[in-house]
Write an enzyme that holds these catalytic residues in place. Sequence first.
Site, PDB file in Angstrom:
ATOM      1  N   GLY A  71       0.783  -1.226   0.000  1.00 31.12           N
ATOM      2  CA  GLY A  71       0.000   0.000   0.000  1.00 31.12           C
ATOM      3  C   GLY A  71       0.812   1.272   0.000  1.00 31.12           C
ATOM      4  N   GLU A  72       2.135   1.207   0.119  1.00 28.81           N
ATOM      5  CA  GLU A  72       2.964   2.402   0.118  1.00 28.81           C
ATOM      6  C   GLU A  72       3.170   2.923  -1.301  1.00 28.81           C
ATOM      7  OE1 GLU A  72       6.576   1.416   2.078  1.00 28.81           O
ATOM      8  OE2 GLU A  72       5.658   1.284   4.078  1.00 28.81           O
ATOM      9  N   ARG A 129     -13.532  21.868   3.255  1.00 30.04           N
ATOM     10  CA  ARG A 129     -14.693  22.146   4.107  1.00 30.04           C
ATOM     11  C   ARG A 129     -14.359  22.033   5.592  1.00 30.04           C
ATOM     12  NH1 ARG A 129     -19.965  19.072   1.992  1.00 30.04           N
ATOM     13  NH2 ARG A 129     -18.659  17.266   2.416  1.00 30.04           N
ATOM     14  N   GLN A 130     -13.217  21.431   5.914  1.00 25.17           N
ATOM     15  CA  GLN A 130     -12.800  21.313   7.315  1.00 25.17           C
ATOM     16  C   GLN A 130     -11.789  22.415   7.617  1.00 25.17           C
ATOM     17  OE1 GLN A 130     -11.998  17.231   8.646  1.00 25.17           O
ATOM     18  NE2 GLN A 130     -12.865  16.475   6.729  1.00 25.17           N
ATOM     19  N   HIS A 163     -13.418  26.578  -0.805  1.00 24.98           N
ATOM     20  CA  HIS A 163     -14.671  26.594  -0.051  1.00 24.98           C
ATOM     21  C   HIS A 163     -14.723  27.781   0.900  1.00 24.98           C
ATOM     22  CE1 HIS A 163     -18.306  24.908   1.676  1.00 24.98           C
ATOM     23  NE2 HIS A 163     -17.801  25.055   2.878  1.00 24.98           N
ATOM     24  N   ASP A 204     -26.482  29.472  -0.026  1.00 25.39           N
ATOM     25  CA  ASP A 204     -26.414  29.795   1.401  1.00 25.39           C
ATOM     26  C   ASP A 204     -25.896  31.223   1.542  1.00 25.39           C
ATOM     27  OD1 ASP A 204     -23.405  29.702   1.528  1.00 25.39           O
ATOM     28  OD2 ASP A 204     -23.769  27.596   1.083  1.00 25.39           O
ATOM     29  N   LYS A 227     -30.553  27.799   4.860  1.00 25.81           N
ATOM     30  CA  LYS A 227     -30.705  26.391   5.182  1.00 25.81           C
ATOM     31  C   LYS A 227     -29.968  26.060   6.463  1.00 25.81           C
ATOM     32  CE  LYS A 227     -26.767  25.237   2.206  1.00 25.81           C
ATOM     33  NZ  LYS A 227     -26.337  24.659   0.927  1.00 25.81           N
ATOM     34  N   ASP A 253     -22.642  26.946  -6.817  1.00 25.27           N
ATOM     35  CA  ASP A 253     -21.936  26.554  -5.603  1.00 25.27           C
ATOM     36  C   ASP A 253     -20.512  26.178  -5.973  1.00 25.27           C
ATOM     37  OD1 ASP A 253     -21.515  26.059  -2.938  1.00 25.27           O
ATOM     38  OD2 ASP A 253     -23.178  24.657  -2.714  1.00 25.27           O
ATOM     39  N   THR A 261     -28.041  18.412  -0.982  1.00 23.12           N
ATOM     40  CA  THR A 261     -28.224  19.846  -0.737  1.00 23.12           C
ATOM     41  C   THR A 261     -28.725  20.548  -1.996  1.00 23.12           C
ATOM     42  OG1 THR A 261     -26.458  19.809   0.905  1.00 23.12           O
ATOM     43  CG2 THR A 261     -27.065  21.944   0.009  1.00 23.12           C
TER      44      THR A 261
END
Length: 353
Positions: A71-72, A129-130, A163, A204, A227, A253, A261
Amino acid sequence: MSSETIELTELPGLESPEPRSELQPGHFIERGTQRRLMLFAGRSHPELAHKIGEHLGVDCGEVTLKTFANGEGYCRFEESIRGADVFLLQTGSVPVDTHLMELCFMAQAAKLGSAKRITAVMPLYPYARQDRKARPREPISARLVADFLQTAGVDRLLTMDLHAGQIQGFFNIPVDHMIALPLFANHFRTQGFVGGDVVSVSPDPGRARMAVHFGKMLDAPFAIIHKTRPEHDTAEVTEVTGRVRGKIAIMGDDRIDTGGTLIAGARALREHGAEAVYVFATHGIFAGDALEKLGEAPEVDAIAVTDTVPIDPLRKPDKITVVSVSSLLADTIWNVFSDESVSAIFAGENQLF
């Protein structure tokens, strides 16, 4: 022993040097104008990288990228990049974490390979978004991604339609922000969607400024959807501010994930009397069964997205149109390479936050 005297200036290597002009002190030493632009593609979106290369008139460089059995990841540039202006294209598509680590490996390999400058071209910035702590004991993941890239050796970042604008402040390196709004405005204007019969809708309050600007491009008024989010990837529309009855609503958006959404907003616009609802978004992520769900949604007449992330052409419904950003990215890359203004490409309107 001969008494003949030998002049030192007659000895080999001690000839009188040619006269030259006196050196004048300055602030730099000129080495010439030779510079190299090199474009390399990660495995997230090679098609977009090749389109950009066609606009620039350059082939994508040779780089080996593979995943070992455990997986590397592995990366190696197959040609010299010493002294080159290296641009690494890698977007934040699925699998996000794998593509992010691959970009970091490419950046460090370029750094160790003595590249002059390393620019990460990330049309979709992952974890955007974080960008804050919405609840206790959460990470600010967008900031951590910025730390990853800078630690790996990235000198500059090119990204599109973030974002949130504050993500640029997570970096200690230049961040060039691009917008797809002019492309969408041209897309809808060519279809005749312009004037008072059209309304630009913000999904929004946070993107209200974008909706206002887009409305000016179409000579149209704007409206805002209010919303709430009871949980992740879920939205409930509470109110529509602005006149949409009898108008063609165009809702924009920055991204489409699951599509829930989007459909909720389109349904609310229909309930408030909108004659038709068109949607555009820069990043068409379409997670899970979003493509099928949007293709069957009667509330939405058509959707326009860009190719910042790859979209499966076999699953794409007819109502979705893909607008390419390759020429826009190519122009931005060229301006960065030639030390020219990036904001000039967008007439200074590439900050819409």
